[in-house]
Write an enzyme that holds these catalytic residues in place. Structure first.
Site, short mmCIF file in Angstrom:
data_model
loop_
_atom_site.label_atom_id
_atom_site.label_comp_id
_atom_site.label_asym_id
_atom_site.label_seq_id
_atom_site.Cartn_x
_atom_site.Cartn_y
_atom_site.Cartn_z
N ARG A 1 -98.40 17.81 37.76
CA ARG A 1 -100.03 18.54 37.64
C ARG A 1 -99.82 19.54 39.35
O ARG A 1 -100.90 18.84 40.16
CB ARG A 1 -101.58 17.56 37.17
CG ARG A 1 -100.75 17.39 35.71
CD ARG A 1 -102.20 16.40 35.01
NE ARG A 1 -101.34 15.03 36.05
CZ ARG A 1 -101.97 13.95 35.38
NH1 ARG A 1 -102.87 14.49 34.38
NH2 ARG A 1 -101.35 13.34 36.11
N ASP B 1 -90.83 17.84 38.75
CA ASP B 1 -90.56 17.12 37.47
C ASP B 1 -89.87 16.53 37.76
O ASP B 1 -88.92 16.10 37.43
CB ASP B 1 -90.66 17.60 36.29
CG ASP B 1 -90.47 16.50 34.35
OD1 ASP B 1 -90.11 15.90 35.06
OD2 ASP B 1 -90.40 17.30 33.70
N VAL B 2 -89.53 15.20 38.24
CA VAL B 2 -88.86 14.38 38.45
C VAL B 2 -87.58 14.16 37.15
O VAL B 2 -86.94 14.04 37.17
CB VAL B 2 -89.00 12.87 38.78
CG1 VAL B 2 -90.27 12.67 39.75
CG2 VAL B 2 -90.22 11.40 37.18
N ALA C 1 -97.88 11.70 42.82
CA ALA C 1 -99.36 12.33 43.76
C ALA C 1 -100.42 12.70 42.60
O ALA C 1 -101.59 12.84 43.89
CB ALA C 1 -98.55 12.98 44.76
N TYR D 1 -90.40 0.37 27.39
CA TYR D 1 -91.50 0.57 28.64
C TYR D 1 -90.73 -1.03 29.49
O TYR D 1 -90.13 -0.73 30.89
CB TYR D 1 -92.96 -0.05 28.39
CG TYR D 1 -93.38 0.34 29.84
CD1 TYR D 1 -93.05 0.96 30.46
CD2 TYR D 1 -93.39 -0.64 30.12
CE1 TYR D 1 -93.84 1.58 32.01
CE2 TYR D 1 -94.86 -1.45 31.69
CZ TYR D 1 -94.78 0.37 32.45
OH TYR D 1 -95.43 0.25 33.23
N GLU E 1 -105.33 6.90 34.88
CA GLU E 1 -104.73 6.89 33.19
C GLU E 1 -103.66 6.68 32.73
O GLU E 1 -103.14 7.05 31.14
CB GLU E 1 -104.36 8.65 33.61
CG GLU E 1 -105.13 9.20 34.57
CD GLU E 1 -105.44 10.96 35.13
OE1 GLU E 1 -104.42 11.57 34.16
OE2 GLU E 1 -106.48 11.64 34.98
N GLY F 1 -103.75 8.66 39.94
CA GLY F 1 -103.76 7.19 40.01
C GLY F 1 -102.74 6.20 41.20
O GLY F 1 -103.79 6.80 42.91
#
Length: 252
Positions: free
Chosen positions: A37, A58-59, A12, A151, A187, A15
Site C-alpha cells: 500500500r 509485494d513479498v 510496514a 495458517y 487489521e 499494524g
C-alpha cells in the site's frame, strides 16, 4: 559523522509493521518501509522525509523483491536489521472445505515472502559479518486450532526456518531472532473476515489484546542487545490469553 543504522521492515503500512517503523525511528534509526500500500508509505515518508524510505513491495513476488532491493540508493543499501513482518491469515473454515486460494495467499506471503526477502538481505550480512534478522511468527506456530490448519502450518514453518537460518549463519556474526505474538489488535482479523468489521471486532470482545506497539517494543529490545547476545525467540501473550482460543473474556 556516525551513520544511522538502517532497518528494513516488511508489511510496514499497518499494524505491527507500522509500529516497528515508529519504534525504530524513535531510537534514531533510518527505516526502509516496505509494503504493497504505497499511499500509506508515502504519508509515512512525508512525516519522516529524512529517515524513512518508502519501497513498494509485494513479498510474494521474488523478482519484484530482488529488483526493489537492488535499486536501493547507496546510502540505504547496507541493511543492519531486517524485520520480516509481512503476513496474513485467510479463510477460517475446515481444511477440507476451505478455498485453496486462501492456502496460496498464506503460503506465498508467510513462508515464501519471508524467504524471498531474506535471500536478498542475508548474503550481504554474512559477507560483512554483522546484521540481525527478526522474524515475526505467531503463537499459532506453536499449536493448532480449528479453522487455522494452513495458517498454523505457515507459522510453524516460520519457526523452523528461523531455527535453520540461525544454524546456517552460525559463526558469521549475524543474529537470527523470532517474536511470536498472541492476540494483537490490528487489521489481521479484518483481513481474515474479508473486511467484515463487526466480525473482526467480535474477536476482541471482553478481552484486552496486545497493541502493535507492545510487539514493536519487544522487537526493538531484541535488536538493541549487545552483539554477543541473541534472543532466539519470544512468546508474547496479553494477560487475558493463555493459548489459541484460551481467553478470559469479561462480561460487559
Amino acid at each position: 559523522m556516525t551513520t544511522l543504522p538502517v532497518v528494513l521492515v516488511t508489511g510496514a503500512s499497518s499494524g505491527i509493521g507500522r509500529a516497528c517503523v515508529d519504534a525504530f525511528l524513535a531510537q534514531g534509526a533510518r527505516v526502509i518501509a516496505a509494503a504493497r500500500r504505497v499511499d500509506r508509505l508515502e504519508l509515512l515518508h512525508d512525516e519522516n522525509p529524512n529517515t524513512v524510505l518508502p519501497v513498494a513491495m509485494d513479498v510474494r513476488d521474488r523478482a519484484g523483491v530482488t529488483a526493489a532491493l537492488a535499486a536501493l540508493p547507496e546510502a540505504w543499501n547496507t541493511i543492519d536489521i531486517l524485520v520480516n513482518n509481512a503476513g496474513l491469515a485467510a479463510g477460517r473454515g475446515p481444511v477440507h472445505t476451505d478455498d485453496p486460494d486462501n492456502w496460496d495467499r498464506m503460503l506465498d506471503t508467510n513462508v515464501r515472502g519471508l524467504l524471498n526477502v531474506s535471500s536478498c538481505v542475508l548474503p550481504r550480512m554474512v559477507e560483512r559479518g554483522s546484521g540481525h534478522v527478526i522474524n515475526i511468527g505467531s503463537n499459532a506456530g506453536r499449536e493448532v486450532y480449528p479453522g487455522g490448519t494452513v495458517y498454523c502450518a505457515t507459522k510453524a514453518a516460520v519457526e523452523r526456518i528461523t531455527r535453520g537460518m540461525r544454524m546456517d549463519v552460525l559463526g558469521s556474526g549475524v543474529r537470527i531472532s523470532q517474536v511470536d505474538p498472541g492476540m494483537v489488535q490490528t487489521e489481521f482479523s479484518l483481513v481474515r473476515f474479508d473486511g467484515d468489521s463487526s466480525a473482526a471486532d467480535a474477536v476482541y470482545d471482553g478481552v484486552t489484546p496486545l497493541l502493535p506497539s507492545d510487539i514493536a517494543e519487544v522487537v526493538t529490545w531484541i535488536a538493541s542487545r549487545p552483539p554477543h547476545v541473541v534472543i532466539a525467540d519470544v512468546l508474547v501473550y496479553p494477560t487475558d490469553q493463555a493459548g489459541s482460543g484460551k481467553l478470559a473474556r469479561r462480561k460487559s
